[in-house]
Design a protein around this motif. Structure first.
Motif, mmCIF file in Angstrom:
data_model
loop_
_atom_site.group_PDB
_atom_site.id
_atom_site.type_symbol
_atom_site.label_atom_id
_atom_site.label_comp_id
_atom_site.label_asym_id
_atom_site.label_seq_id
_atom_site.Cartn_x
_atom_site.Cartn_y
_atom_site.Cartn_z
ATOM 1 N N MET A 3 82.379 25.878 6.774
ATOM 2 C CA MET A 3 80.997 26.069 6.340
ATOM 3 C C MET A 3 80.094 25.445 7.378
ATOM 4 O O MET A 3 80.308 24.307 7.791
ATOM 5 N N ALA A 4 79.101 26.223 7.803
ATOM 6 C CA ALA A 4 78.170 25.769 8.837
ATOM 7 C C ALA A 4 76.743 25.937 8.344
ATOM 8 O O ALA A 4 76.437 26.865 7.595
ATOM 9 N N GLY A 5 75.887 25.030 8.782
ATOM 10 C CA GLY A 5 74.466 25.113 8.475
ATOM 11 C C GLY A 5 73.679 24.665 9.674
ATOM 12 O O GLY A 5 74.093 23.753 10.390
ATOM 13 N N ALA B 189 68.249 18.628 10.196
ATOM 14 C CA ALA B 189 68.539 18.465 8.770
ATOM 15 C C ALA B 189 70.013 18.764 8.508
ATOM 16 O O ALA B 189 70.613 19.623 9.154
ATOM 17 N N LYS B 190 70.593 18.058 7.564
ATOM 18 C CA LYS B 190 71.999 18.264 7.207
ATOM 19 C C LYS B 190 72.051 19.002 5.872
ATOM 20 O O LYS B 190 71.833 18.403 4.824
ATOM 21 N N LYS B 191 72.365 20.283 5.936
ATOM 22 C CA LYS B 191 72.363 21.134 4.744
ATOM 23 C C LYS B 191 73.766 21.497 4.281
ATOM 24 O O LYS B 191 73.928 22.252 3.331
ATOM 25 N N VAL B 192 74.759 21.001 4.992
ATOM 26 C CA VAL B 192 76.162 21.205 4.618
ATOM 27 C C VAL B 192 76.776 19.836 4.416
ATOM 28 O O VAL B 192 76.591 18.940 5.235
ATOM 29 N N ARG B 193 77.490 19.664 3.320
ATOM 30 C CA ARG B 193 78.112 18.367 3.045
ATOM 31 C C ARG B 193 79.360 18.548 2.189
ATOM 32 O O ARG B 193 79.592 19.608 1.637
ATOM 33 N N ARG B 194 80.121 17.477 2.111
ATOM 34 C CA ARG B 194 81.330 17.448 1.291
ATOM 35 C C ARG B 194 81.027 16.707 -0.008
ATOM 36 O O ARG B 194 80.303 15.716 0.002
ATOM 37 N N ILE B 195 81.617 17.194 -1.103
ATOM 38 C CA ILE B 195 81.521 16.508 -2.383
ATOM 39 C C ILE B 195 82.919 16.459 -2.993
ATOM 40 O O ILE B 195 83.873 16.993 -2.411
ATOM 41 N N ALA B 196 83.026 15.864 -4.152
ATOM 42 C CA ALA B 196 84.293 15.784 -4.890
ATOM 43 C C ALA B 196 85.392 15.162 -4.038
ATOM 44 O O ALA B 196 86.478 15.715 -3.898
ATOM 45 N N ARG C 94 86.914 17.323 -1.123
ATOM 46 C CA ARG C 94 87.694 18.526 -1.403
ATOM 47 C C ARG C 94 86.852 19.784 -1.529
ATOM 48 O O ARG C 94 87.392 20.892 -1.558
ATOM 49 N N VAL C 95 85.517 19.640 -1.620
ATOM 50 C CA VAL C 95 84.630 20.788 -1.802
ATOM 51 C C VAL C 95 83.535 20.735 -0.738
ATOM 52 O O VAL C 95 82.913 19.694 -0.533
ATOM 53 N N LEU C 96 83.323 21.874 -0.086
ATOM 54 C CA LEU C 96 82.227 22.012 0.876
ATOM 55 C C LEU C 96 81.049 22.662 0.171
ATOM 56 O O LEU C 96 81.230 23.589 -0.625
ATOM 57 N N THR C 97 79.847 22.175 0.459
ATOM 58 C CA THR C 97 78.644 22.746 -0.133
ATOM 59 C C THR C 97 77.592 22.965 0.951
ATOM 60 O O THR C 97 77.504 22.212 1.908
ATOM 61 N N GLY C 98 76.818 24.003 0.767
ATOM 62 C CA GLY C 98 75.667 24.266 1.617
ATOM 63 C C GLY C 98 74.558 24.790 0.729
ATOM 64 O O GLY C 98 74.824 25.424 -0.299
ATOM 65 N N ASN D 260 71.396 23.682 16.300
ATOM 66 C CA ASN D 260 71.903 22.374 15.921
ATOM 67 C C ASN D 260 72.684 22.515 14.619
ATOM 68 O O ASN D 260 72.124 22.423 13.537
ATOM 69 N N PHE D 261 73.994 22.747 14.726
ATOM 70 C CA PHE D 261 74.808 23.057 13.553
ATOM 71 C C PHE D 261 75.563 21.847 13.027
ATOM 72 O O PHE D 261 76.021 21.011 13.797
ATOM 73 N N VAL D 262 75.722 21.814 11.716
ATOM 74 C CA VAL D 262 76.684 20.933 11.068
ATOM 75 C C VAL D 262 77.782 21.860 10.572
ATOM 76 O O VAL D 262 77.501 22.866 9.904
ATOM 77 N N LEU D 263 79.012 21.564 10.937
ATOM 78 C CA LEU D 263 80.138 22.418 10.565
ATOM 79 C C LEU D 263 81.227 21.564 9.941
ATOM 80 O O LEU D 263 81.633 20.553 10.529
ATOM 81 N N GLU D 264 81.630 21.940 8.737
ATOM 82 C CA GLU D 264 82.699 21.225 8.019
ATOM 83 C C GLU D 264 83.818 22.212 7.756
ATOM 84 O O GLU D 264 83.574 23.409 7.544
#
Length: 192
Positions: free
Chosen positions: A35-37, A52-59, A62-66, A186-190
């Motif tokens: 997942m990239a943002g 800005a960081k619009k992609v992150r991990r939760i749980a 174990r879960v990627l969110t954007g 400027n990407f954030v990629l998880e």
């Protein structure tokens, strides 16, 4: 009520999100999720923020969110999603359906204007304030101002053998950034 994704005109002029989620078999034969943002937030014709960081991990990672849409609204929804995942561990689809039901029926939540892309090792889902929990047929999700550009590029890249999910997402985001003025490089990629 109109949401950010069907509003004909944004009176504040806020734009600037491209989120892309790609799920595909990698060169090693294992299922991969990326997942990239991008980092751009714009108001009208002005870039307000580029990282800005619009992609992150939760749980527990174990879960990627954007997210696309109003940031505070998205953070509220992500907190609610985390609570649902605590209640239904390792059941992403059920947690998302429960969140979507709340989002659509709760007087406070239904005013929140955002879109969420979420993924775990098994599923990629798109959540809307209309009560939708959608799993794309082609395992690619694109949301935000440049989402359709990134989605189109990723779909084309899915036909290229030997690319990882991460490389597919990275290349597709570069295409979106070269076309959409509300998307920067400027990407954030998880990955999972």
């Amino acid at each position: 009520m109109m949401n950010t994704y069907d509003r004909p005109h944004d009176p504040l002029g806020w734009h600037g999100t491209t989120i892309l989620c790609v799920r595909r078999l990698g060169p090693d034969g294992q299922m991969q999720v990326a997942m990239a943002g991008d980092g751009q937030v714009s108001m009208g014709q002005t870039v307000v923020k580029g990282n800005a960081k619009k992609v992150r991990r939760i749980a527990g990672g174990r879960v990627l969110t954007g997210f696309a849409g109003a940031t505070a609204d998205a953070f509220t929804l992500l907190e609610r999603l985390e609570a649902k995942l605590e209640r239904f561990p390792d059941q992403l689809e059920r947690a998302c359906v429960e969140l979507a039901k709340d989002w659509r029926t709760d007087r406070y939540l239904r005013r929140l204007e955002a879109l969420l892309a979420v993924a775990d090792k098994d599923r990629s889902l798109l959540l809307t304030g209309q009560g939708d929990v959608l799993e794309p047929e082609d395992s690619v999700i694109g949301i935000g101002s440049g989402g359709n550009y990134a989605l189109s590029a990723a779909r084309a890249l899915m036909t290229v053998e030997g690319l990882s999910a991460e490389e597919t997402a990275r290349r597709a985001m570069k295409v979106a950034a070269s076309i959409c003025v509300y998307t920067n490089g400027n990407f954030v990629l998880e990955t999972l």
